[in-house]
Scaffold this active site. Sequence first.
Site, PDB file in Angstrom:
ATOM      1  CB  CYS A  12     100.751 104.401  36.815  1.00 22.44           C
ATOM      2  SG  CYS A  12     102.020 105.437  36.503  1.00 22.44           S
ATOM      3  CG  LEU A  60     117.394 136.413  44.392  1.00 20.11           C
ATOM      4  CD1 LEU A  60     115.855 136.884  43.892  1.00 20.11           C
ATOM      5  CD2 LEU A  60     117.322 136.085  45.725  1.00 20.11           C
ATOM      6  NE  ARG A  94     125.872 131.891  43.926  1.00 25.84           N
ATOM      7  CZ  ARG A  94     124.986 132.606  44.364  1.00 25.84           C
ATOM      8  NH1 ARG A  94     123.955 132.967  43.489  1.00 25.84           N
ATOM      9  NH2 ARG A  94     124.824 133.507  45.716  1.00 25.84           N
ATOM     10  CG  ASP A 119     120.152 142.230  50.924  1.00 24.81           C
ATOM     11  OD1 ASP A 119     120.591 143.217  51.316  1.00 24.81           O
ATOM     12  OD2 ASP A 119     119.211 141.302  51.270  1.00 24.81           O
ATOM     13  CB  ALA A 149     117.984 135.647  59.132  1.00 30.02           C
ATOM     14  CD  GLU A 164     102.894 104.663  39.893  1.00 31.13           C
ATOM     15  OE1 GLU A 164     103.736 105.472  39.438  1.00 31.13           O
ATOM     16  OE2 GLU A 164     101.671 105.285  40.179  1.00 31.13           O
ATOM     17  CB  THR A 219     115.041 142.712  49.374  1.00 23.58           C
ATOM     18  OG1 THR A 219     114.380 142.965  50.595  1.00 23.58           O
ATOM     19  CG2 THR A 219     115.956 141.536  49.471  1.00 23.58           C
TER      20      THR A 219
HETATM   21  C1  AOF Z   1     101.898 108.456  39.106  1.00 23.91           C
HETATM   22  N1  AOF Z   1     103.065 108.126  39.406  1.00 23.91           N
HETATM   23  O1  AOF Z   1     105.203 108.882  39.613  1.00 23.91           O
HETATM   24  C2  AOF Z   1     103.709 110.452  39.129  1.00 23.91           C
HETATM   25  C3  AOF Z   1     102.058 110.748  39.057  1.00 23.91           C
HETATM   26  O2  AOF Z   1     102.234 114.323  32.296  1.00 23.91           O
HETATM   27  P1  AOF Z   1     102.374 113.240  33.286  1.00 23.91           P
HETATM   28  O3  AOF Z   1     102.000 111.688  32.292  1.00 23.91           O
HETATM   29  O4  AOF Z   1     103.882 112.753  33.973  1.00 23.91           O
HETATM   30  O5  AOF Z   1     101.406 113.097  34.293  1.00 23.91           O
HETATM   31  C4  AOF Z   1     101.295 113.853  35.402  1.00 23.91           C
HETATM   32  C5  AOF Z   1     100.366 113.694  36.414  1.00 23.91           C
HETATM   33  O6  AOF Z   1     100.382 112.337  36.845  1.00 23.91           O
HETATM   34  C6  AOF Z   1     100.467 114.630  37.653  1.00 23.91           C
HETATM   35  O7  AOF Z   1      99.570 115.749  37.745  1.00 23.91           O
HETATM   36  C7  AOF Z   1      99.897 113.771  38.672  1.00 23.91           C
HETATM   37  O8  AOF Z   1      98.310 113.804  38.839  1.00 23.91           O
HETATM   38  C8  AOF Z   1     100.588 112.289  38.226  1.00 23.91           C
HETATM   39  N2  AOF Z   1     101.758 112.048  38.857  1.00 23.91           N
HETATM   40  N3  AOF Z   1     101.153 109.780  39.011  1.00 23.91           N
HETATM   41  O9  AOF Z   1     101.058 107.465  39.023  1.00 23.91           O
HETATM   42  C9  AOF Z   1     104.054 109.304  39.381  1.00 23.91           C
HETATM   43  N4  AOF Z   1     104.557 111.558  39.003  1.00 23.91           N
HETATM   44 ZN    ZN Z   2     101.374 107.465  36.506  1.00 20.83          ZN
END
Ligand code: AOF
Ligand code: ZN
Length: 362
Positions: A95, A215, A218, A211, A165, A59, A207
């Site tokens: 936000c 992991l 790259r 193999d 696969a 936001e 594995t």
């Molecule tokens: C939003 N907008 O773009 C995202 C949200 O530690 P912070 O402040 O980055 O908060 C992380 C938490 O905020 C995350 O666990 C989720 O609940 C929310 N993420 N919220 O309004 C965003 N990425």
């Molecule tokens: Zn937020």
Amino acid sequence: MRLYSLRMTHEDFMRRAIDLAYLGQGLVSPNPMVGAVLVHQGSILGEGFHAGYGQVHAEVAALQTVSDAQRGLIPESTLYVSLEPCAHQGKQPPCANRIVAERIKKVVIATLDPYKEVQGRGLEILQQAGVAVEVGCMEQEARWLARRFFTVQERSRPYIILKWAQSAEGYFAPLSNARKQLSNAFSMELLHQWRRQEAAIMVGYKTALIDNPKLTNRSGSGLQPLRIVLDRTLALATTHHLMQDDAATWIINAKKEQPGLKYFKQADFGDKLLPNLLQDLKHHGHNSLIVEGGAQLLQAFIDGGLWDEARVIHTPVTLGKGLAAPLLKDAELMAQEHLDTDLLHVYQPSDRLISFVPGMRL
Ligand code: AOF
Ligand code: ZN
């Protein structure tokens, strides 16, 4: 003749917000990918996405792109956001409060945030301030977008992707312990992209031995996922690729623990091994895991009901004889894609499907 409207709908703008969110793929874990679009009278005024863990939220990123000349239009605009705006002080300020402070009058949210610090509180802050809020626009797509984050909140373990696969006869590998490439170059390219999208990658002992995989991501961009290998008795040679320090690695064993966690000791190598490992992953902030083999390890995840998505690559290669591929139970085929001569099938557990709709991507 059918006449089409030229007006953009809520769904069109939310689709844009979701598309933007995907630009943060592989960069924001353990946070969810989130996108936001600010619209004034049908035109996009600003748009943004959560671009990295700890960085500004979608936001705020969208608000930051509004030109000075257009800032006056913000209160008359509608904000589209793929996840409920947050209500808490985390690494970033809340936000919901910022939206209120900007005097935005209408917010369209795709889905609520299940995180315990938010859980409807963002919605409440907006509604109490008199903001008109609509929830549920493209909810299915938004839940799919944030499925790793939702799984940790709702099931208290990382999101688990099984990948393998198989030959034309349904074999996982030759009977001899030789390495045999089944997927084509196109599928391999895709696999490297998949690795970049997850927090951790895991293989079993055999594995790793046969193999000798690196992991690593790259692809030249994105983060390096945590590598996990089961090696109960610490039998893998120190010359092995997984033993090199090119990426963080957990060698799950029953013998030794090391600060910095390269050697990760698990006392129980029985039924509790995978549930305990998943708790450790969650505890260390790893939201998702892709399991790449072998067949026995993949089957153990399936039998324990510990999977959310299976990506099976059907190849035209014939082996004659071979080791049977894992057998999914209670699985539903959700999507398929031709990868040149290979065919990718994507399954989900039937008891908790997120329906696939056009426009969804892995
Ligand atoms: C939003 N907008 O773009 C995202 C949200 O530690 P912070 O402040 O980055 O908060 C992380 C938490 O905020 C995350 O666990 C989720 O609940 C929310 N993420 N919220 O309004 C965003 N990425
Ligand atoms: Zn937020």
